[in-house]
Structure formats: structure tokens, C-alpha cells
Design a protein around this motif. Structure first.
Motif, PDB file in Angstrom:
ATOM      1  N   HIS A 238       5.412  -6.654  -5.842  1.00 10.33           N
ATOM      2  CA  HIS A 238       6.532  -5.792  -6.578  1.00 10.33           C
ATOM      3  C   HIS A 238       6.597  -6.580  -7.780  1.00 10.33           C
ATOM      4  CE1 HIS A 238       7.770  -4.605  -2.749  1.00 10.33           C
ATOM      5  NE2 HIS A 238       8.404  -3.611  -3.242  1.00 10.33           N
ATOM      6  N   LYS A 239       6.557  -8.099  -7.813  1.00  8.65           N
ATOM      7  CA  LYS A 239       6.800  -8.787  -9.242  1.00  8.65           C
ATOM      8  C   LYS A 239       5.706  -7.971 -10.312  1.00  8.65           C
ATOM      9  CE  LYS A 239       7.973 -13.146 -11.459  1.00  8.65           C
ATOM     10  NZ  LYS A 239       7.130 -13.309 -12.368  1.00  8.65           N
TER      11      LYS A 239
ATOM     12  N   GLY B  79      12.689   9.554  -6.120  1.00  8.50           N
ATOM     13  CA  GLY B  79      13.158   8.702  -5.179  1.00  8.50           C
ATOM     14  C   GLY B  79      12.245   8.853  -3.752  1.00  8.50           C
ATOM     15  N   VAL B  80      11.807   9.954  -3.615  1.00  4.22           N
ATOM     16  CA  VAL B  80      11.096  10.086  -2.248  1.00  4.22           C
ATOM     17  C   VAL B  80       9.764   9.283  -2.419  1.00  4.22           C
ATOM     18  CG1 VAL B  80       9.570  11.794  -0.832  1.00  4.22           C
ATOM     19  CG2 VAL B  80      11.999  12.375  -1.596  1.00  4.22           C
ATOM     20  N   ILE B  81       9.197   9.458  -3.620  1.00  7.01           N
ATOM     21  CA  ILE B  81       7.879   8.726  -3.825  1.00  7.01           C
ATOM     22  C   ILE B  81       8.064   7.269  -3.926  1.00  7.01           C
ATOM     23  CG2 ILE B  81       5.990   8.055  -5.554  1.00  7.01           C
ATOM     24  CD1 ILE B  81       6.291  11.081  -6.545  1.00  7.01           C
ATOM     25  N   MET B  82       9.180   6.855  -4.222  1.00 10.54           N
ATOM     26  CA  MET B  82       9.440   5.506  -4.113  1.00 10.54           C
ATOM     27  C   MET B  82       9.514   4.710  -2.719  1.00 10.54           C
ATOM     28  SD  MET B  82      11.965   5.346  -7.479  1.00 10.54           S
ATOM     29  CE  MET B  82      13.110   3.684  -6.989  1.00 10.54           C
ATOM     30  N   ILE B  83      10.445   5.664  -1.821  1.00 13.52           N
ATOM     31  CA  ILE B  83      10.356   5.106  -0.541  1.00 13.52           C
ATOM     32  C   ILE B  83       8.989   5.201   0.228  1.00 13.52           C
ATOM     33  CG2 ILE B  83      11.272   5.949   1.507  1.00 13.52           C
ATOM     34  CD1 ILE B  83      13.638   6.756   0.216  1.00 13.52           C
ATOM     35  N   LEU B  84       8.169   6.353  -0.026  1.00 11.86           N
ATOM     36  CA  LEU B  84       6.657   6.419   0.625  1.00 11.86           C
ATOM     37  C   LEU B  84       5.919   5.261   0.001  1.00 11.86           C
ATOM     38  CD1 LEU B  84       6.104  10.175  -0.064  1.00 11.86           C
ATOM     39  CD2 LEU B  84       6.746   8.952   2.199  1.00 11.86           C
ATOM     40  N   ALA B  85       6.176   4.657  -1.421  1.00 12.63           N
ATOM     41  CA  ALA B  85       5.556   3.741  -1.715  1.00 12.63           C
ATOM     42  C   ALA B  85       5.693   2.123  -0.994  1.00 12.63           C
ATOM     43  CB  ALA B  85       5.667   3.349  -3.099  1.00 12.63           C
ATOM     44  N   GLU B  86       7.018   2.181  -0.559  1.00 14.72           N
ATOM     45  CA  GLU B  86       7.358   0.998   0.089  1.00 14.72           C
ATOM     46  C   GLU B  86       6.802   1.112   1.598  1.00 14.72           C
ATOM     47  OE1 GLU B  86       8.844  -1.602  -0.529  1.00 14.72           O
ATOM     48  OE2 GLU B  86       9.896  -1.465  -2.266  1.00 14.72           O
ATOM     49  N   VAL B  87       6.762   2.435   2.288  1.00 16.97           N
ATOM     50  CA  VAL B  87       6.426   2.467   3.435  1.00 16.97           C
ATOM     51  C   VAL B  87       4.760   2.127   3.793  1.00 16.97           C
ATOM     52  CG1 VAL B  87       6.111   4.147   5.342  1.00 16.97           C
ATOM     53  CG2 VAL B  87       8.284   4.113   4.190  1.00 16.97           C
ATOM     54  N   PHE B  88       4.171   2.888   2.472  1.00 19.43           N
ATOM     55  CA  PHE B  88       2.694   2.737   2.807  1.00 19.43           C
ATOM     56  C   PHE B  88       2.123   1.581   1.986  1.00 19.43           C
ATOM     57  CE2 PHE B  88       3.442   7.173   3.660  1.00 19.43           C
ATOM     58  CZ  PHE B  88       2.870   7.049   5.083  1.00 19.43           C
TER      59      PHE B  88
ATOM     60  N   LEU C 288       2.456  -0.578  -6.025  1.00 20.10           N
ATOM     61  CA  LEU C 288       2.498  -1.159  -4.794  1.00 20.10           C
ATOM     62  C   LEU C 288       1.321  -0.354  -4.004  1.00 20.10           C
ATOM     63  CD1 LEU C 288       6.394  -1.052  -4.256  1.00 20.10           C
ATOM     64  CD2 LEU C 288       5.093  -2.859  -4.838  1.00 20.10           C
ATOM     65  N   LEU C 289       1.036   0.664  -4.291  1.00 21.66           N
ATOM     66  CA  LEU C 289       0.194   1.415  -3.266  1.00 21.66           C
ATOM     67  C   LEU C 289      -1.230   0.943  -3.501  1.00 21.66           C
ATOM     68  CD1 LEU C 289       1.792   5.025  -3.552  1.00 21.66           C
ATOM     69  CD2 LEU C 289       1.599   3.533  -1.534  1.00 21.66           C
TER      70      LEU C 289
ATOM     71  N   ARG D 218       0.640  -2.089   0.649  1.00 25.50           N
ATOM     72  CA  ARG D 218      -0.076  -3.104   1.423  1.00 25.50           C
ATOM     73  C   ARG D 218       0.494  -4.367   1.719  1.00 25.50           C
ATOM     74  NH1 ARG D 218      -6.190  -3.505  -1.373  1.00 25.50           N
ATOM     75  NH2 ARG D 218      -6.418  -0.961  -1.341  1.00 25.50           N
ATOM     76  N   ALA D 219       0.367  -4.756   3.153  1.00 25.25           N
ATOM     77  CA  ALA D 219       1.238  -5.844   3.722  1.00 25.25           C
ATOM     78  C   ALA D 219       0.739  -7.215   2.829  1.00 25.25           C
ATOM     79  CB  ALA D 219       1.037  -5.969   5.154  1.00 25.25           C
ATOM     80  N   ARG D 220      -0.366  -7.222   2.320  1.00 24.74           N
ATOM     81  CA  ARG D 220      -0.895  -8.411   1.640  1.00 24.74           C
ATOM     82  C   ARG D 220      -1.555  -7.891   0.458  1.00 24.74           C
ATOM     83  NH1 ARG D 220      -4.018 -11.905   6.414  1.00 24.74           N
ATOM     84  NH2 ARG D 220      -2.213 -12.307   8.031  1.00 24.74           N
TER      85      ARG D 220
END
Length: 271
Positions: free
Chosen positions: A187-188, A128-137, A181-182, A139-141
Motif C-alpha cells: 500500500h505505501k 469504489g468497486v475496483i478498489m474493493i476488488l483490488a483489496e480482495v485480489f 496492489l494488483l 498479492r499477500a506477499r
């Protein structure tokens, strides 16, 4: 508890959680513990059988893409997105290699030492921690917004993240979607690549486990196995289609929070 009821419950658990980033193995271990259905050759073989039901669901949902990868079907949209290539068998191989190597080296240790409620709880929280970190970091594009834009490097990187899923509770989907994501997938695309990558990985692992358990099968276990297999297949079919619509809207963080809640509640009630 009657075998058919156990098959229905665990088949639903497998189908709902195999492709969501919440760890199907972890949920199967925890629910099996609550049902008193664990620690036997029968229970281990049942887990393999229901996984095959989930695998079949992926094959049915993505049959055109899978046949395209092996060269038996040509997708109408292939080559129309301006890319130099499209998703092929080499992408899948790149994604498989890390986990195949690590899993092969540590298979016995993983199977006999890590499949416990305690290790699952650790995996749920850490994943779960890794998933949150993946969302934080992330790429915006994203560079890859479709499967045909995934590079070999991205596929291999996702494969490295898949190694985390060898620890029960981390979740194959959670690990690989986070990795996607990283390295620049949206996401899709990360989710679809995760599902397709799961087919050869799970077929190989399930075939090996089923071969080793073949002499332990009994005709009396058929109602349990058939119920679990069919239930997992049907539920996984629905779960995959719903998840692909959901992931773009809610992202990974709600699933991470769910994992934390499961770990806390189960820890308080059972451990």
C-alpha cells in the motif's frame, strides 16, 4: 458568496481529496455545483490553479526523491536494498505513456462531455468497486515494498490503471493505488509511486489548460486564485503525510465505502 470564502472551501476540498482515493475532480464538481461555482471559464481556470497548489505540495514532500529521479540528488540509501536498480525517470515515463496517449486522443470529449454530476456519481461507485476488488485480489506477499523495488512492468501497469482516472469520479489515486496492489506493490509503495507519478501528469495537464485559459484571466480574480492555491497547497501537504501513515492501517475499503456514501447522499439531495 465572497470569492475568498469560495477559494477557501474549494481549496480545502482540492487539498484533502487530490491524493486520497476519493476523486478530487469529482468532489470539486459536486461542491462547485452546490456553491453555484461551475460551468464558467473562471471556474475552470480556478480548478487548474488549485491543482497546481496540490502539485507543489507533492514536490515539497518528495523533493529529494524527485531530484534523485532527474539525477540532481543522490539518496543515501540508494543501492543498499539489494536491487539491481532504483526508481528513475524511465519508471515515470512508463507510468505516464498510457494516460498521455488516451488523454490526448479523447481530451475534448472528456472535457466537454464527462464533467457532469451524473458522470461523477458513476465514477465514484465504479471506482469504489475496483478498489474493493483490488483489496480482495492483491498479492499477500508484495514484491515491491519500496519505490526502489518497482519494476518497469509494474510502472506501466499502474499507468494503464491511471487511464481510468480520465473519467471524472474514478480518482487518479484510487485507480493507480488499486493497480499497484494488483501488480505486487504494497500500500505505501503504491501510494508513493502514485503521488510522484502525479507530478508530471498534473503539471502537463495543468500547463495546457492554463495556457488555453490565459486570455480569460483577470486581475480581479487574483484574491480567489491566490486563496485557493495557498489553501490547496497547505491542506495537501498535511493530507499527504497523514494519508501515507493511514493507508497501511485502514487499506482502501473504507475509502470505497465513503465513495458509495457520497454518491448516495448527493444523488438523493441534488439529482
Amino acid at each position: 458568496m465572497p470569492d475568498i470564502i469560495i477559494g477557501l472551501i474549494l481549496g480545502m476540498v482540492e487539498g484533502l481529496t487530490e491524493f486520497a482515493p476519493v476523486s478530487s475532480t469529482g468532489h470539486m464538481i459536486l461542491v462547485g455545483h452546490l456553491l453555484g461555482f461551475q460551468g464558467t471559464d473562471r471556474a475552470s481556470t480556478f480548478e487548474v490553479v488549485v491543482q497546481l497548489g496540490s502539485i507543489l505540495a507533492v514536490v515539497v514532500v518528495f523533493w529529494k526523491r524527485i531530484l534523485n529521479i532527474v539525477g540532481l540528488y543522490k539518496l543515501p540509501e540508494e543501492g543498499t536494498d539489494g536491487q539491481k536498480g532504483h526508481l528513475n525517470a524511465l519508471h515515470i515515463l512508463c507510468g505516464m505513456i498510457p494516460a498521455v496517449v488516451v488523454g490526448g486522443l479523447f481530451h475534448d470529449y472528456i472535457k466537454h462531455k464527462l464533467f457532469t454530476a451524473n458522470t461523477v456519481l458513476i465514477g465514484l461507485v465504479a471506482g469504489g468497486v475496483i478498489m474493493i476488488l483490488a483489496e480482495v485480489f492483491r498479492r499477500a506477499r508484495p514484491k515491491a515494498t519500496s519505490l526502489d523495488q518497482v519494476t518497469y512492468g509494474q510502472a506501466f501497469s499502474v499507468g494503464l490503471f491511471q487511464c481510468l482516472a480520465l473519467w471524472p469520479g474514478f480518482s487518479r489515486s484510487g485507480s493507480t493505488i488499486s493497480g499497484g496492489l494488483l501488480v505486487g506493490m504494497n500500500h505505501k509503495t503504491a501510494s508513493e509511486f502514485t503521488f510522484i507519478l502525479a507530478v508530471p501528469m498534473m503539471v502537463a495537464a495543468s500547463a495546457k489548460d492554463l495556457y488555453e485559459s490565459w486570455d480569460k484571466l483577470s486581475i480581479h480574480d487574483l484574491p480567489l486564485f491566490i486563496t485557493g492555491f495557498v489553501t490547496a497547497f497547505v491542506v495537501a501537504m498535511l493530507a499527504i503525510k497523514y494519508f501515507l501513515k493511514l493507508i497501511d492501517k485502514v487499506k482502501l475499503t473504507p475509502f470505497a465505502l465513503y465513495r458509495f456514501a457520497v454518491a448516495v447522499v448527493y444523488g438523493l439531495l441534488v439529482l
